[in-house]
Design an enzyme around this catalytic site. Structure first.
Site, PDB file in Angstrom:
ATOM      1  N   HIS A   1       0.814  -1.219   0.000  1.00  0.00           N
ATOM      2  CA  HIS A   1       0.000   0.000   0.000  1.00  0.00           C
ATOM      3  C   HIS A   1       0.847   1.268   0.000  1.00  0.00           C
ATOM      4  O   HIS A   1       0.328   2.360  -0.233  1.00  0.00           O
ATOM      5  CB  HIS A   1      -0.978   0.000   1.185  1.00  0.00           C
ATOM      6  CG  HIS A   1      -0.378   0.349   2.503  1.00  0.00           C
ATOM      7  ND1 HIS A   1      -0.001  -0.599   3.430  1.00  0.00           N
ATOM      8  CD2 HIS A   1      -0.097   1.548   3.074  1.00  0.00           C
ATOM      9  CE1 HIS A   1       0.481   0.009   4.499  1.00  0.00           C
ATOM     10  NE2 HIS A   1       0.443   1.309   4.308  1.00  0.00           N
TER      11      HIS A   1
ATOM     12  N   ASP B   1      -0.201  -7.545   1.616  1.00  0.00           N
ATOM     13  CA  ASP B   1       0.305  -6.170   1.673  1.00  0.00           C
ATOM     14  C   ASP B   1       1.824  -6.183   1.798  1.00  0.00           C
ATOM     15  O   ASP B   1       2.386  -5.953   2.865  1.00  0.00           O
ATOM     16  CB  ASP B   1      -0.340  -5.435   2.848  1.00  0.00           C
ATOM     17  CG  ASP B   1      -0.087  -3.943   2.805  1.00  0.00           C
ATOM     18  OD1 ASP B   1       0.447  -3.460   1.784  1.00  0.00           O
ATOM     19  OD2 ASP B   1      -0.440  -3.250   3.783  1.00  0.00           O
TER      20      ASP B   1
ATOM     21  N   SER C   1       4.250   2.528   8.356  1.00  0.00           N
ATOM     22  CA  SER C   1       3.857   1.539   7.352  1.00  0.00           C
ATOM     23  C   SER C   1       5.039   1.127   6.495  1.00  0.00           C
ATOM     24  O   SER C   1       5.843   1.953   6.072  1.00  0.00           O
ATOM     25  CB  SER C   1       2.755   2.109   6.456  1.00  0.00           C
ATOM     26  OG  SER C   1       1.538   2.199   7.139  1.00  0.00           O
TER      27      SER C   1
END
Length: 380
Positions: A168, A230, A326
Site C-alpha cells: 500500500h 500487503d 507503514s
C-alpha cells in the site's frame, strides 16, 4: 488441462499413495486437508495457473501433495480455504498459496546472508530512541506531495538494490502523492549529519544516501479493500553503499523461521512515524510489541477485514506502530547459518486509527509466507 499442467499431472501419477477421495490427509506443510481431485483444489490450481514454465518448487509441492487415485487419476491433499463469509469469530483464513520453504532456492545468492543484520553498536541514546548504527537497514520512502517532498512510509534494505516494504506504500496511491525516492542511512531527520558523543569522543555517521527508483513491485494479489498480501519491493536505481556502518541489509526468515508463529513473544518495531502525541519523530524510534494469537486478532477485526495465516498480529497496548511506520519491520531473532541474528518477520500493514488502542493489535504481513515471491521477484 494442457502444456505444463499435463506434465505435472503425469508426475503426480508416478507416486504410489493410496488414500481414497474424501479421506483426511496432511499437506506437505503439515496442515489437515482432504484428498480430492486436483481441479477442485483452488490453492493448488493457482500454482498450475502461474507463470510458465512452472517453477520447479511448485512442481515438487504438487508431487508431494499427491495422496491417492480415483479412476486412475491422481488425487491431492488440499487444505480447504475458509472464506471471509464463513469465518466465525476466532477463525482465520488459511494461506492463499502453500508456504514454500526456500532453503534450496538458487536465488538465495541474492540475499547477502554473510553480512545481514550486523551486531548492534553499544551506543545507547536512552528512552525509546535508537542508537546510531543500531538499525542500519531502515529505509525512508519519499513522496512528492502538495506540501513538497515528505517521508510517509518505511522499508528495509534486503540487498544492494532492493527495499522490502508494504504494497500500500507503492501502489494505488492518491493522485496528490507520488513515490519519488528512497533514503538510506538516516537517523535524525532534523540534522544533516548524525553525531553522538561516545567514550572515544564524538562519532559521526556518513551522509545519508538518496536514491531514485528503477522499479516498484507490489504483490500481484494485493487487496486494498481487504488489506491482504500487503507486501512489495522497490528496486533502487543504483547499488546501495554497504561500506559504512549506517547502511546494511537485514536478515529474512529462511527454512524453519518461515513457519514460526512467535506467539507470546515480544518483537521489536522501528520507525519515524507518528507517536502517541500524534507527531512524527525526527529521530528513529523503537519499541516492543507482544504477538497476539491469530484467532483472537481475527475476532477483533471480523467486522472489518479477514485475518489470514499470512499475517502476524502484535501490540494493542500503550506501545504500538503508528501511521508513518507503514512498510517498516517487525523484528525478532532467528538462526542464520548457525548464528543468532536479528531477523525481519513482519512488514507493518495496518492497525487501529488511534495508535496504541488497548485491545486492538497492529497487523503485519508475515514475511515468511512470501519468501518464494520475494526471491522470484528479484534479479541481480
Amino acid at each position: 488441462m494442457a502444456g505444463s499442467a499435463r506434465v505435472v499431472w503425469l508426475l503426480l501419477a508416478l507416486n504410489t499413495a493410496a488414500a481414497m477421495e474424501g479421506d483426511s490427509c496432511v499437506t506437505p506443510h503439515q496442515r489437515m486437508g482432504s484428498c480430492v481431485q486436483l481441479d477442485t483444489c483452488r490453492p493448488l490450481m493457482m500454482l498450475l495457473e502461474g507463470p510458465r514454465p512452472l517453477d520447479p518448487r511448485a512442481v515438487d509441492f504438487l508431487r508431494r501433495s499427491q495422496c491417492g487415485f480415483v479412476s486412475r487419476m491422481p488425487l491431492v491433499c488440499c487444505a480447504q480455504p475458509t472464506t471471509p463469509s464463513t469465518t466465525t469469530p476466532g477463525q482465520t483464513a488459511p494461506l492463499t498459496d502453500p508456504l514454500v520453504d526456500v532453503t534450496g532456492d538458487v536465488k538465495l545468492r541474492l540475499l547477502p546472508l554473510d553480512i545481514c543484520s550486523p551486531p548492534a553498536q553499544n551506543r545507547i541514546i536512552g528512552g525509546n530512541k535508537t542508537a546510531l548504527f543500531e538499525y542500519p537497514w531502515m529505509a525512508l520512502l519519499a513522496y512528492d506531495t502538495w506540501r513538497g517532498i515528505q517521508f510517509r512510509c518505511g522499508g528495509t534494505v534486503i540487498n544492494k538494490r532492493y527495499i522490502l516494504t508494504a504494497a500500500h506504500c507503492i501502489t494505488n496511491l492518491p493522485p496528490s502523492q507520488k513515490l519519488v525516492g528512497v533514503r538510506l542511512g538516516e537517523h535524525d531527520m532534523s540534522k544533516e549529519l548524525d553525531c553522538v558523543d561516545d567514550l572515544e569522543g564524538q562519532i559521526c555517521a556518513p551522509p545519508y544516501q538518496n536514491f531514485t527508483i528503477e522499479e516498484v513491485i507490489p504483490h500481484p494479489q494485493f487487496s486494498k479493500s481487504k488489506l491482504q498480501n500487503d507486501i512489495g519491493l522497490i528496486r533502487l536505481s543504483r547499488d546501495a553503499d554497504f561500506s559504512t556502518d549506517s547502511v546494511k541489509p537485514i536478515c529474512l526468515p529462511i527454512g524453519e523461521p518461515q513457519r514460526e508463529t512467535l506467539e507470546g513473544k515480544k518483537l521489536i518495531i522501528t520507525g519515524w512515524g507518528a507517536t502517541e502525541t500524534g507527531l512524527a519523530s525526527d529521530v528513529l524510534l523503537w519499541t516492543t510489541v507482544a504477538v497476539v494469537p491469530l484467532d483472537k486478532c481475527a475476532a477483533i477485526y471480523q467486522r472489518a477485514v479477514p485475518i489470514s495465516e499470512a499475517q502476524i498480529c502484535a501490540g494493542g497496548a500503550a506501545r504500538d506502530s503508528c501511521g508513518g511506520d507503514s512498510g517498516g519491520p517487525l523484528m525478532y531473532v532467528g538462526d542464520v547459518d548457525g548464528e543468532v541474528r536479528r531477523m525481519q518477520f513482519g512488514v507493518v500493514s495496518f492497525g487501529p486509527k488511534r495508535c496504541g488502542t488497548a485491545g486492538q493489535p497492529g497487523v503485519y504481513t508475515r514475511v515468511g509466507a512470501y519468501m518464494d515471491w520475494i526471491l522470484a521477484s528479484m534479479r541481480p
